[in-house]
Design a protein around this motif. Structure first.
Motif, PDB file in Angstrom:
ATOM      1  N   ILE A 267      39.000  32.540  19.370  1.00  0.00           N
ATOM      2  CA  ILE A 267      39.519  31.172  19.416  1.00  0.00           C
ATOM      3  C   ILE A 267      38.378  30.214  19.091  1.00  0.00           C
ATOM      4  O   ILE A 267      37.380  30.156  19.807  1.00  0.00           O
ATOM      5  CB  ILE A 267      40.126  30.838  20.791  1.00  0.00           C
ATOM      6  N   VAL A 268      38.533  29.495  17.987  1.00  0.00           N
ATOM      7  CA  VAL A 268      37.510  28.545  17.541  1.00  0.00           C
ATOM      8  C   VAL A 268      37.862  27.167  18.091  1.00  0.00           C
ATOM      9  O   VAL A 268      38.975  26.672  17.897  1.00  0.00           O
ATOM     10  CB  VAL A 268      37.425  28.502  15.999  1.00  0.00           C
ATOM     11  N   ARG A 269      36.889  26.569  18.770  1.00  0.00           N
ATOM     12  CA  ARG A 269      37.090  25.263  19.417  1.00  0.00           C
ATOM     13  C   ARG A 269      36.221  24.228  18.720  1.00  0.00           C
ATOM     14  O   ARG A 269      35.013  24.392  18.622  1.00  0.00           O
ATOM     15  CB  ARG A 269      36.722  25.385  20.892  1.00  0.00           C
ATOM     16  N   ASN A 270      36.843  23.155  18.201  1.00  0.00           N
ATOM     17  CA  ASN A 270      36.061  22.145  17.488  1.00  0.00           C
ATOM     18  C   ASN A 270      35.557  21.055  18.425  1.00  0.00           C
ATOM     19  O   ASN A 270      35.728  21.130  19.658  1.00  0.00           O
ATOM     20  CB  ASN A 270      36.861  21.563  16.312  1.00  0.00           C
ATOM     21  N   ASP A 271      34.955  20.018  17.846  1.00  0.00           N
ATOM     22  CA  ASP A 271      34.289  18.984  18.639  1.00  0.00           C
ATOM     23  C   ASP A 271      35.247  18.157  19.474  1.00  0.00           C
ATOM     24  O   ASP A 271      34.839  17.536  20.466  1.00  0.00           O
ATOM     25  CB  ASP A 271      33.483  18.053  17.720  1.00  0.00           C
ATOM     26  N   ILE A 272      36.517  18.092  19.076  1.00  0.00           N
ATOM     27  CA  ILE A 272      37.482  17.309  19.852  1.00  0.00           C
ATOM     28  C   ILE A 272      38.431  18.228  20.635  1.00  0.00           C
ATOM     29  O   ILE A 272      39.537  17.846  20.983  1.00  0.00           O
ATOM     30  CB  ILE A 272      38.275  16.347  18.942  1.00  0.00           C
ATOM     31  N   HIS A 273      37.945  19.452  20.873  1.00  0.00           N
ATOM     32  CA  HIS A 273      38.625  20.432  21.727  1.00  0.00           C
ATOM     33  C   HIS A 273      39.934  20.958  21.160  1.00  0.00           C
ATOM     34  O   HIS A 273      40.753  21.521  21.889  1.00  0.00           O
ATOM     35  CB  HIS A 273      38.860  19.864  23.135  1.00  0.00           C
ATOM     36  N   GLU A 274      40.170  20.788  19.858  1.00  0.00           N
ATOM     37  CA  GLU A 274      41.284  21.475  19.219  1.00  0.00           C
ATOM     38  C   GLU A 274      40.909  22.937  19.059  1.00  0.00           C
ATOM     39  O   GLU A 274      39.745  23.267  18.806  1.00  0.00           O
ATOM     40  CB  GLU A 274      41.582  20.862  17.855  1.00  0.00           C
ATOM     41  N   GLU A 275      41.879  23.820  19.196  1.00  0.00           N
ATOM     42  CA  GLU A 275      41.591  25.252  19.153  1.00  0.00           C
ATOM     43  C   GLU A 275      42.498  25.962  18.159  1.00  0.00           C
ATOM     44  O   GLU A 275      43.688  25.647  18.035  1.00  0.00           O
ATOM     45  CB  GLU A 275      41.766  25.875  20.548  1.00  0.00           C
ATOM     46  N   THR A 276      41.924  26.916  17.459  1.00  0.00           N
ATOM     47  CA  THR A 276      42.656  27.733  16.501  1.00  0.00           C
ATOM     48  C   THR A 276      42.224  29.173  16.668  1.00  0.00           C
ATOM     49  O   THR A 276      41.024  29.464  16.747  1.00  0.00           O
ATOM     50  CB  THR A 276      42.370  27.292  15.056  1.00  0.00           C
ATOM     51  N   LEU A 277      43.186  30.083  16.745  1.00  0.00           N
ATOM     52  CA  LEU A 277      42.853  31.498  16.791  1.00  0.00           C
ATOM     53  C   LEU A 277      42.627  31.970  15.363  1.00  0.00           C
ATOM     54  O   LEU A 277      43.538  31.945  14.540  1.00  0.00           O
ATOM     55  CB  LEU A 277      43.958  32.308  17.458  1.00  0.00           C
ATOM     56  N   VAL A 278      41.392  32.359  15.073  1.00  0.00           N
ATOM     57  CA  VAL A 278      40.978  32.704  13.715  1.00  0.00           C
ATOM     58  C   VAL A 278      40.623  34.180  13.661  1.00  0.00           C
ATOM     59  O   VAL A 278      39.946  34.702  14.565  1.00  0.00           O
ATOM     60  CB  VAL A 278      39.758  31.856  13.293  1.00  0.00           C
ATOM     61  N   GLY A 279      41.065  34.872  12.626  1.00  0.00           N
ATOM     62  CA  GLY A 279      40.765  36.294  12.486  1.00  0.00           C
ATOM     63  C   GLY A 279      40.424  36.670  11.060  1.00  0.00           C
ATOM     64  O   GLY A 279      40.778  35.971  10.106  1.00  0.00           O
ATOM     65  N   SER A 280      39.720  37.786  10.928  1.00  0.00           N
ATOM     66  CA  SER A 280      39.311  38.288   9.618  1.00  0.00           C
ATOM     67  C   SER A 280      39.562  39.788   9.554  1.00  0.00           C
ATOM     68  O   SER A 280      39.398  40.498  10.557  1.00  0.00           O
ATOM     69  CB  SER A 280      37.825  37.990   9.397  1.00  0.00           C
ATOM     70  N   LEU A 281      39.978  40.259   8.385  1.00  0.00           N
ATOM     71  CA  LEU A 281      40.261  41.686   8.166  1.00  0.00           C
ATOM     72  C   LEU A 281      39.459  42.167   6.961  1.00  0.00           C
ATOM     73  O   LEU A 281      39.377  41.469   5.949  1.00  0.00           O
ATOM     74  CB  LEU A 281      41.753  41.889   7.943  1.00  0.00           C
ATOM     75  N   ARG A 282      38.905  43.362   7.096  1.00  0.00           N
ATOM     76  CA  ARG A 282      38.258  44.041   5.964  1.00  0.00           C
ATOM     77  C   ARG A 282      38.749  45.483   5.950  1.00  0.00           C
ATOM     78  O   ARG A 282      38.945  46.095   7.012  1.00  0.00           O
ATOM     79  CB  ARG A 282      36.735  44.039   6.099  1.00  0.00           C
ATOM     80  N   THR A 283      38.933  46.038   4.757  1.00  0.00           N
ATOM     81  CA  THR A 283      39.413  47.412   4.675  1.00  0.00           C
ATOM     82  C   THR A 283      38.795  48.160   3.507  1.00  0.00           C
ATOM     83  O   THR A 283      38.496  47.569   2.461  1.00  0.00           O
ATOM     84  CB  THR A 283      40.952  47.451   4.548  1.00  0.00           C
ATOM     85  N   ASP A 284      38.602  49.449   3.714  1.00  0.00           N
ATOM     86  CA  ASP A 284      38.195  50.357   2.645  1.00  0.00           C
ATOM     87  C   ASP A 284      39.350  51.267   2.233  1.00  0.00           C
ATOM     88  O   ASP A 284      39.174  52.157   1.404  1.00  0.00           O
ATOM     89  CB  ASP A 284      37.013  51.225   3.108  1.00  0.00           C
TER      90      ASP A 284
END
Length: 372
Positions: A267-284
């Motif tokens: 969960i990424v929290r910005n300077d004004i306390h807004e939050e976003t669940l951020v994810g990344s995928l990598r595959t072989d």
């Protein structure tokens, strides 16, 4: 997918205008390099262009790249005046992470003239010219444009050498140093090698990881769940400036023996306390389509837009936390993280074909650190 009108014809048709180049949220080297390249190419058609981005730029390599290029990227802020521009350009994305900016463009009457990207076609916005190719990077597409002779590159031209160096870096980072490169990527790199600055490229790529990034990689390693050759890890809360650590962590998990796909989220929290669940995928795993996997796993928001998507061997997702956002007491934050962590794991495991009730270990669900 290309429009009937060519890239050259499109730029010629807008000669003398002022354009705004929009990078995707939290731009990476591929986006930074292609934004710079598009501006240089546009100048040959007397088009003045500014480059706008949202989020933060914090990765040491990205900072080094921007300093080397010596050009200004404008951070998007509420109240930004789009009325100065005739048209807009999207590079390395199709608008899925910049919906707020897209709404402002529409309100200001600024038309979307060009979209160039290498992710799967999202069919979200129409443009006068669209070039969406299944290459390893958008930098590859811009190298193809340059190779066609839109502008004549000269090894003695500093700006052009910087552009070639940046595009080479964009190809390298998006193809994991060419290990995931397509034939088109390798051909583009061979062309750019005639103009790039080797010493500068080495300087940019040799930037060290910060302590914060190392800590987040450690959290991913500590919290990972390995099932069916997938490695899944939640890393808790992150500051906006540490968001770039998520793809670094997922690249690290992918190096583990018997893992073909890694997914890291927080969960990424910005300077004004807004939050976003951020994810990344990598595959072989060649038969796994990241775009389809992420769309099937997480679906769409209320307006019908997918929470994420992908390209040849990578993908990402961003899910707004919304009403529950906020920097409250630690107990509330822990409870909130536990719920989101279990929900993400359940959706991923269901997509993999594993019973979430039998697979989610409480140790993994509750051990994620909330530092951020």
């Amino acid at each position: 997918m290309k429009s009937a009108k060519t890239f050259l014809e499109t730029l010629e048709g807008h000669r003398g205008e002022r354009h705004i180049i929009i990078l995707h949220e939290y731009p990476d080297p591929d986006a930074i390099a292609t934004g710079y390249a598009h501006r240089i190419i546009s100048a040959a058609f007397d088009i003045e262009a500014d480059i706008l981005y949202s989020g933060k730029i914090s990765h040491p390599q990205n900072i080094a790249l921007i300093r080397a290029l010596d050009y200004n990227l404008i951070p998007f802020e509420e109240g930004f005046d789009f009325s100065h521009y005739n048209s807009a350009v999207f590079v390395d994305h199709q608008g899925t992470t910049v919906s707020e900016i897209a709404n402002h463009l529409k309100a200001a009457g600024v038309s979307l003239v060009i979209v160039v990207d290498h992710h799967e076609d999202q069919n979200q916005y129409e443009a006068e010219y669209k070039d969406i190719q299944k290459t390893g990077s958008t930098a590859t597409i811009y190298a193809q444009y340059l190779k066609q002779g839109f502008i004549k590159l000269e090894p003695s031209n500093k700006n052009q050498v910087m552009m070639a160096t940046a595009l080479m870096h964009g190809i390298m980072t998006d193809t994991n140093s060419f290990t995931r490169a397509t034939e088109e990527d390798l051909q583009a790199a061979a062309y750019l090698s005639n103009y790039r600055d080797t010493e500068l490229l080495n300087l940019i790529t040799s930037q060290s990881r910060t302590k914060q990034v190392m800590d987040i990689i450690y959290r991913a390693l500590e919290n990972r769940m390995n099932v069916e050759n997938y490695s899944i890890a939640g890393v808790g809360y992150l500051r906006a400036e540490d968001r770039d650590a998520i793809p670094e962590a997922v690249d690290f998990l992918l190096t583990e023996e018997n893992v073909h796909t890694a997914i890291v989220y927080g969960i990424v929290r910005n300077d004004i306390h807004e939050e976003t669940l951020v994810g990344s995928l990598r595959t072989d795993k060649y038969t796994l389509n990241p775009d389809e996997f992420i769309k099937d796993a997480f679906g769409k928001d209320s307006s019908g837009h997918y929470f994420g998507g992908g390209k040849l061997s990578a993908g990402g997702f961003a899910i707004p936390v919304g009403f529950l956002s906020g920097d409250y007491q630690k107990e509330f934050s822990q409870l909130k993280w536990d719920v989101y962590d279990k929900q993400i794991k359940a959706k991923l495991l269901a997509k993999i074909g594993v019973d979430p009730d039998l697979s989610i270990d409480e140790k993994h669900s509750n051990s994620s650190k909330l530092a951020g």
